[in-house]
Design an enzyme around this catalytic site. Structure first.
Site, mmCIF file in Angstrom:
data_model
loop_
_atom_site.group_PDB
_atom_site.id
_atom_site.type_symbol
_atom_site.label_atom_id
_atom_site.label_comp_id
_atom_site.label_asym_id
_atom_site.label_seq_id
_atom_site.Cartn_x
_atom_site.Cartn_y
_atom_site.Cartn_z
ATOM 1 N N GLY A 90 7.435 -10.366 -6.615
ATOM 2 C CA GLY A 90 5.987 -10.161 -6.706
ATOM 3 C C GLY A 90 5.597 -9.093 -7.717
ATOM 4 O O GLY A 90 6.389 -8.699 -8.585
ATOM 5 N N HIS A 101 18.429 25.307 1.849
ATOM 6 C CA HIS A 101 17.963 26.146 0.738
ATOM 7 C C HIS A 101 18.952 26.019 -0.423
ATOM 8 O O HIS A 101 20.154 25.976 -0.182
ATOM 9 C CB HIS A 101 17.896 27.606 1.191
ATOM 10 C CG HIS A 101 17.473 28.547 0.115
ATOM 11 N ND1 HIS A 101 16.178 28.588 -0.348
ATOM 12 C CD2 HIS A 101 18.175 29.454 -0.612
ATOM 13 C CE1 HIS A 101 16.104 29.499 -1.308
ATOM 14 N NE2 HIS A 101 17.298 30.031 -1.490
ATOM 15 N N ALA A 128 1.220 -23.097 -3.894
ATOM 16 C CA ALA A 128 1.139 -23.660 -2.544
ATOM 17 C C ALA A 128 -0.299 -23.726 -2.045
ATOM 18 O O ALA A 128 -1.108 -22.854 -2.363
ATOM 19 C CB ALA A 128 1.961 -22.802 -1.595
ATOM 20 N N LYS A 159 7.233 2.937 -12.453
ATOM 21 C CA LYS A 159 8.003 4.158 -12.180
ATOM 22 C C LYS A 159 9.086 4.371 -13.225
ATOM 23 O O LYS A 159 9.399 5.512 -13.592
ATOM 24 C CB LYS A 159 8.607 4.126 -10.767
ATOM 25 C CG LYS A 159 7.796 4.872 -9.763
ATOM 26 C CD LYS A 159 6.543 4.171 -9.291
ATOM 27 C CE LYS A 159 5.249 4.387 -10.001
ATOM 28 N NZ LYS A 159 4.154 3.553 -9.485
ATOM 29 N N GLY A 168 -11.614 2.961 -15.063
ATOM 30 C CA GLY A 168 -11.221 3.076 -13.656
ATOM 31 C C GLY A 168 -10.249 4.227 -13.474
ATOM 32 O O GLY A 168 -9.128 4.183 -13.976
HETATM 33 P P1 NAD Z 1 -8.484 1.579 -7.191
HETATM 34 O O1 NAD Z 1 -9.365 0.882 -6.236
HETATM 35 O O2 NAD Z 1 -7.501 2.572 -6.705
HETATM 36 O O3 NAD Z 1 -9.362 2.325 -8.305
HETATM 37 C C1 NAD Z 1 -10.289 1.668 -9.090
HETATM 38 C C2 NAD Z 1 -11.267 2.692 -9.620
HETATM 39 O O4 NAD Z 1 -12.087 2.062 -10.591
HETATM 40 C C3 NAD Z 1 -12.198 3.261 -8.563
HETATM 41 O O5 NAD Z 1 -12.129 4.665 -8.607
HETATM 42 C C4 NAD Z 1 -13.572 2.741 -8.969
HETATM 43 O O6 NAD Z 1 -14.618 3.650 -8.695
HETATM 44 C C5 NAD Z 1 -13.413 2.550 -10.457
HETATM 45 N N1 NAD Z 1 -14.297 1.558 -11.073
HETATM 46 C C6 NAD Z 1 -14.621 0.330 -10.606
HETATM 47 N N2 NAD Z 1 -15.408 -0.312 -11.496
HETATM 48 C C7 NAD Z 1 -15.562 0.514 -12.554
HETATM 49 C C8 NAD Z 1 -16.239 0.434 -13.800
HETATM 50 N N3 NAD Z 1 -16.918 -0.660 -14.149
HETATM 51 N N4 NAD Z 1 -16.178 1.492 -14.642
HETATM 52 C C9 NAD Z 1 -15.501 2.619 -14.301
HETATM 53 N N5 NAD Z 1 -14.845 2.743 -13.139
HETATM 54 C C10 NAD Z 1 -14.855 1.710 -12.285
HETATM 55 O O7 NAD Z 1 -7.788 0.402 -8.009
HETATM 56 P P2 NAD Z 1 -6.528 0.413 -8.983
HETATM 57 O O8 NAD Z 1 -6.256 1.754 -9.499
HETATM 58 O O9 NAD Z 1 -6.796 -0.704 -9.921
HETATM 59 O O10 NAD Z 1 -5.351 0.008 -8.013
HETATM 60 C C11 NAD Z 1 -5.435 -1.217 -7.289
HETATM 61 C C12 NAD Z 1 -4.784 -1.089 -5.947
HETATM 62 O O11 NAD Z 1 -3.380 -0.991 -6.118
HETATM 63 C C13 NAD Z 1 -5.229 0.142 -5.196
HETATM 64 O O12 NAD Z 1 -5.699 -0.245 -3.947
HETATM 65 C C14 NAD Z 1 -3.995 0.972 -5.082
HETATM 66 O O13 NAD Z 1 -3.880 1.513 -3.779
HETATM 67 C C15 NAD Z 1 -2.846 0.022 -5.346
HETATM 68 N N6 NAD Z 1 -1.805 0.735 -6.106
HETATM 69 C C16 NAD Z 1 -1.072 1.651 -5.468
HETATM 70 C C17 NAD Z 1 -0.134 2.374 -6.178
HETATM 71 C C18 NAD Z 1 0.688 3.392 -5.468
HETATM 72 O O14 NAD Z 1 0.764 3.337 -4.251
HETATM 73 N N7 NAD Z 1 1.291 4.342 -6.180
HETATM 74 C C19 NAD Z 1 0.041 2.178 -7.536
HETATM 75 C C20 NAD Z 1 -0.754 1.245 -8.158
HETATM 76 C C21 NAD Z 1 -1.682 0.527 -7.436
#
Ligand code: NAD
Length: 484
Positions: free
Chosen positions: A45, A444, A119, A56, A184
């Site tokens: 995935g 430590h 699917a 990472k 974002g």
């Molecule tokens: P996110 O929901 O974390 O952040 C998206 C951001 O974009 C928000 O802060 C929002 O306010 C902003 N935004 C939305 N529309 C906008 C616009 N038109 N202009 C400017 N800002 C705008 O989404 P993401 O960063 O794309 O990540 C997606 C998902 O994947 C998240 O839910 C995250 O938890 C998950 N993810 C997790 C990890 C991790 O655990 N380390 C890493 C990558 C992604």
């Protein structure tokens, strides 16, 4: 992947081979089920192929570049550091291949069959798969929907791999863009933005809301933002990109007026949506919420008794480890065990620099829930190992119930935060107290001592930072550091 045939049957069909689906499939096979996994793309995935793991790898490589360039302060002189990003990408692809190959091997050993294709449900016990060789019908006693989520696109900014990128395309670049615009300031935007800045791009993050990494304790975010500034990254909050012309010049509305920024590449990172359309769920009557997430109960069962759903498709937080946990619980429920999803502590890690890792309640959430809160922080700057590794930024913050000492939340910003949080998760999951953690001897010199010492701060007997003797309970403890 197997050849398309007219019909097959299985005890369980799992749709989606990400960290939810592949984990569920392996657990189901361990429990004696005949399992077929369907995926239209690659085993592993988004997480293994285009998300968690490749990001990472590239983040680690870019951090190494930065460390080498900054090694002067340790007395190490390195001249002429150059980066071959194409080779870096090859190295990253090798890691992905090794991991996804490993899942394929585990499938084989567990007798799990895979089918490549799209699917959709014909009825509650029949799945149609469109493969490159035609259509295949699969009869299944039970089904797991583990189809994940996809990147949200913005109007007029289709992900084309040229100007507009998602994280997937950004991680496959073979040269850092001179000007990198990130739309974002969520987790993806901050992680990939920092990665590009470390490789030399001039990065601008445009975030619509008034803070990056919304939902994270602002005290932690402040440390990350300070470091973004040191890397000369521009962060515009309360801002919106209103248009980008063909030459890549973006117009940005901010509270202080309109700005233009040149962009060679634009990362669109404005969130995820569930992959629930085109699965035929409406036809089978599987209930979804207004945003398209499949609705499940605490056993991961949909409103249809033989159809289960796990991972991103059932809703946020969109985290691989959440999906995997749900995969295991759902498999055990399907095999007739009397279990349900009962997770008190769901940790989360953000791979910015420094990293952020959190588990449990924030101070604000704990107060809202009516706890009499006792909180305290211990700085990385007072931890010998953090200094010896040249990573003095950040702190560990404990949120506890002042009345009975129960640990409610731990929030870390600092080096290796992602690797430190699990001890706190264990403590919270077991209903442990601040004393449980504080009384545990920590080796430590290690970064893990910061957790033990944060517990001591909350209890008012910190050794390596000065805490005023009469700490009123119910207050936050901020203390002066004395480094060892
Ligand atoms: P996110 O929901 O974390 O952040 C998206 C951001 O974009 C928000 O802060 C929002 O306010 C902003 N935004 C939305 N529309 C906008 C616009 N038109 N202009 C400017 N800002 C705008 O989404 P993401 O960063 O794309 O990540 C997606 C998902 O994947 C998240 O839910 C995250 O938890 C998950 N993810 C997790 C990890 C991790 O655990 N380390 C890493 C990558 C992604």
């Amino acid at each position: 992947m197997s050849q398309a045939a007219s019909a097959k049957s299985a005890d369980v069909v799992v749709i989606g081979a990400g960290p939810g689906g592949y984990v569920a499939a392996i657990r189901l096979a361990q429990l004696g089920k005949k399992v077929v996994v369907i995926d239209r793309e690659r085993i592993g995935g988004v997480c293994l192929n285009w998300g968690c793991i490749p990001s990472k790898a590239m983040i680690a490589a870019s951090s190494l570049v930065e460390s080498i360039k900054g090694a002067d302060s340790m007395g190490i002189k390195v001249d002429g550091v150059t980066v071959d990003m194409a080779k870096m990408k090859e190295w990253k692809d090798g890691i992905v291949k090794r991991l996804t190959g490993g899942i394929g091997e585990l499938f084989k050993r567990n007798g799990i069959e895979t089918v490549a294709g799209n699917a959709s449900f014909v009825d509650a016990h029949t799945i149609k798969v469109s493969t490159s060789k035609g259509e295949l019908l699969l009869k299944a006693a039970q089904t797991v929907i583990a189809t994940g989520a996809h990147v949200v696109e913005l109007p007029g900014m289709p992900i084309d791999g040229k100007l507009y990128l998602s994280a997937k395309e950004a991680l496959d670049l073979t040269a850092p863009p001179a000007e990198f615009l990130v739309i974002g300031g969520g987790i993806v935007g901050c992680e990939i933005g920092t990665y590009m800045a470390k490789l030399g791009s001039k990065v601008t993050i445009v975030e619509m809301s008034d803070s990056v990494l919304a939902g994270t304790d602002p005290e932690l975010t402040k440390v990350v933002q300070r470091n973004m500034k040191k890397r000369k990254m521009t962060v515009l909050t309360g801002a919106k990109v209103t248009g980008i012309d063909k030459s890549g010049t973006a117009t940005i509305e901010t509270a202080k007026g309109t700005k233009t920024v040149k962009a060679d590449k634009v990362l669109v990172a404005v969130g995820f949506r569930p992959n629930s359309a085109d699965l035929g769920l409406e036809a089978v009557g599987v209930a979804m919420d207004e945003r398209g997430h499949v609705v499940v109960d605490d056993q991961l069962r949909t409103n249809k008794p033989d159809i289960f759903a796990i991972g991103d498709v059932i809703g946020p937080p969109y985290l691989a480890h959440k999906a995997s946990k749900e995969g295991i619980v759902c498999a055990e429920v399907m095999a007739g065990q009397s279990v349900s999803l009962d997770v008190k502590a769901m940790p989360a890690a953000i791979f910015t620099d420094p990293e952020i890792a959190t588990v449990g309640l924030t101070e604000a959430q704990a107060k809202e829930l009516g706890h009499n809160v006792n909180s305290g922080s211990f700085p990385f700057g007072a931890n010998g190992r953090a200094l010896a590794a040249s990573h003095p930024d950040g702190f560990v913050k404990f949120v506890a119930d002042a009345d009975d000492g129960t640990l409610l939340g731990v929030h870390i910003v600092g080096h290796e935060a992602s690797n430190l949080i699990s001890e706190a998760a264990l403590c919270i999951e077991m209903g442990g107290t601040v004393s449980d953690l504080g009384l545990t001897v920590h080796p430590h010199p290690t970064l893990s001592e910061t957790l033990m010492e944060a517990a001591h701060v909350v209890e008012g007997h910190a050794i390596h930072i000065y805490v005023p003797p009469e700490k009123p309970s119910g207050n936050s403890t901020k203390a002066a550091a004395s480094t060892r």
